[in-house]
Design an enzyme around this catalytic site. Structure first.
Site, PDB file in Angstrom:
ATOM      1  N   ARG A   1       0.820  -1.183  -0.063  1.00 35.73           N
ATOM      2  CA  ARG A   1       0.020  -0.098   0.009  1.00 35.73           C
ATOM      3  C   ARG A   1       0.907   1.115  -0.216  1.00 35.73           C
ATOM      4  O   ARG A   1       0.790   2.272  -0.663  1.00 35.73           O
ATOM      5  CB  ARG A   1      -0.784  -0.039   1.219  1.00 35.73           C
ATOM      6  CG  ARG A   1      -2.178  -1.039   1.063  1.00 35.73           C
ATOM      7  CD  ARG A   1      -2.969  -0.824   2.219  1.00 35.73           C
ATOM      8  NE  ARG A   1      -2.497  -1.339   3.655  1.00 35.73           N
ATOM      9  CZ  ARG A   1      -2.835  -2.405   4.273  1.00 35.73           C
ATOM     10  NH1 ARG A   1      -3.623  -3.578   3.398  1.00 35.73           N
ATOM     11  NH2 ARG A   1      -2.242  -2.818   5.343  1.00 35.73           N
TER      12      ARG A   1
ATOM     13  N   CYS B   1      -2.788 -14.000  -3.065  1.00 36.32           N
ATOM     14  CA  CYS B   1      -2.382 -14.502  -1.872  1.00 36.32           C
ATOM     15  C   CYS B   1      -2.690 -15.932  -1.653  1.00 36.32           C
ATOM     16  O   CYS B   1      -2.485 -16.781  -0.569  1.00 36.32           O
ATOM     17  CB  CYS B   1      -3.090 -13.853  -0.831  1.00 36.32           C
ATOM     18  SG  CYS B   1      -4.699 -13.788  -0.586  1.00 36.32           S
TER      19      CYS B   1
END
Ligand code: SAH
Length: 390
Positions: free
Chosen positions: A207, A334
């Site tokens: 992020r 993921c």
């Protein structure tokens, strides 16, 4: 103490640093082996290899806790957890929401500990760690001094260990909505009902890495959850950010998080299925300069990988088509069973089908409070690739 003696192949894996022992690795067992019991592990010639806990119901029969003949007691957990805390301290993480213990990677298999400010959230994943809970919890209290502690024992993998799924406060209940800070942003996290333990701590560094790419850009954040990537992009000066998630709670939290950071004028979050939304945006002729794709794991098994790959390819292909020239795609997976090489291959296939050329800006992984063990590939699961459309 009961013991297991390994065959050569199992011994080799353990000597190479892996803490797992499978049923097929075992030559011989001595003594009664109850679910969650501590056991000593020996190799060929009765060479002592370590001490761990056993679960005869699990495919992973033993997980090693130590390679020394040391007692597994409060002092043991104190040393392990203190070392884990010390490592995080040295990382100087720009947030007060931190994964303090990451299971195998901190030599504490089956244990996750996330700290959200002064709130501790614990996840116990194995029968062995569950048995040690009475020793473990007081040590966590002692070292972390949490204002409150919550047990998120609702991970579905607990069922494979023959455990129940449950959630509960440890001690006095408190408000499960906690405020955290990540860099210069504030987020509300619901540790009781949020996904994972409330926040996707593993994507923190990614992020932050998006921020320098976001100024003056038109941004799309697909699978936005509570607005993590979107709000960092907005704070870094994006012109406009659209966030999409199929969870109503996530969209409500993202909208609320935008408000508390005074970014509502630039952000809009809506509920939707990312697959449909990407198709509609394409149909409407929309274009973006920065697109984030952070889907949930499309597969939790090797067997389901082909179907998962089709899903990953579809969203990436659609996102690529929505990019302006010079636009950037930040795309994640993921799924542990999807390797980085296969992920990159899928992206190449998607770019070919989208008839575009991409340049790789970065190949990233999970934040360093989720460290990866060189000899334990299972500790690395997150892929995050930054692509620029040429
Ligand atoms: N990027 C986020 C984390 C995303 S987790 C962050 O940094 O915090 C994945 C999100 O995808 C979850 O919030 C889940 O609700 C959402 N999701 C799952 N399937 C979806 C779908 N088909 N369409 C849109 N969102 C979906």
């Amino acid at each position: 103490m009961a013991s297991v003696v390994l065959r050569r192949r199992g011994q080799l894996r353990v000597l190479r640093g892996h803490p797992w022992i499978y049923q097929a690795d075992v030559e011989q067992t001595d003594g009664a082996l109850g679910k969650g019991d501590l056991v000593d592990v020996y190799g060929t010639g009765r060479r002592f290899l370590g001490r761990g806990y056993i679960n005869p119901d699990s495919q992973i029969l033993v997980r090693l806790l130590t390679r020394d003949a040391e007692p597994i007691n409060a002092a043991f957990f104190r040393r392990r957890i203190a070392a884990a805390m010390d490592y995080r301290q040295r990382l100087a993480i720009p947030s007060n929401a931190i994964r303090m213990v990451y299971a195998e990677a901190d030599a504490l298999p089956g244990l996750l500990l996330d700290c959200y400010g002064d709130i501790g959230v614990i996840q116990i994943l194995t029968a062995g760690m569950e048995r040690l809970r009475g020793v473990l919890l007081p040590v966590i209290q002692e070292l972390i001094h949490p204002h409150g502690t919550y047990l998120r024992n609702d991970a579905p993998s607990r069922l494979l260990e023959g455990l129940t799924v449950e959630k509960e406060f440890v001690g006095t209940p408190f408000d499960p909505v906690v405020n955290i800070q990540e860099d210069d942003l504030y987020f509300q996290v619901n540790i009781a009902t949020g996904q994972k333990t409330g926040f996707f701590l593993d994507q923190r560094a990614n992020r932050l890495a998006v921020r320098p790419l976001a100024a003056d850009r038109q941004v799309l954040d697909c699978f936005c959850y509570t607005g993590g990537f979107a709000l960092h992009a907005a704070k870094a000066g994006a012109q406009r950010v659209e966030g999409i998630d199929n969870s109503a709670e996530a969209v409500a939290a993202a909208t609320e998080n935008a408000k508390r950071n005074h970014l509502s004028d630039r952000c809009a979050f809506r509920r939707g299925n990312a697959f449909d939304e990407l198709r509609q945006l394409q149909g409407a002729g929309r274009r973006f300069d920065l697109i984030i794709l952070d889907p949930p794991a499309f597969t939790k098994s090797k067997e389901a990988l082909p179907g998962a790959l089709r899903g990953y390819k579809e969203i990436n292909l659609r996102a690529m088509k929505l990019l302006n020239t010079g636009g950037i795609l930040v795309t994640s997976s993921c799924s542990y069973h999807l390797s980085e090489a296969t992920f990159l291959q899928m992206l190449e296939d998607a770019a070919t089908d989208a008839k575009i050329q991409c340049r790789i800006l970065a190949i990233r992984t999970q934040a360093p409070d989720h460290p990866v063990l060189l000899s334990v590939p299972e500790t690395k699961y997150l892929k995050c690739v930054f692509l620029e459309r040429l």
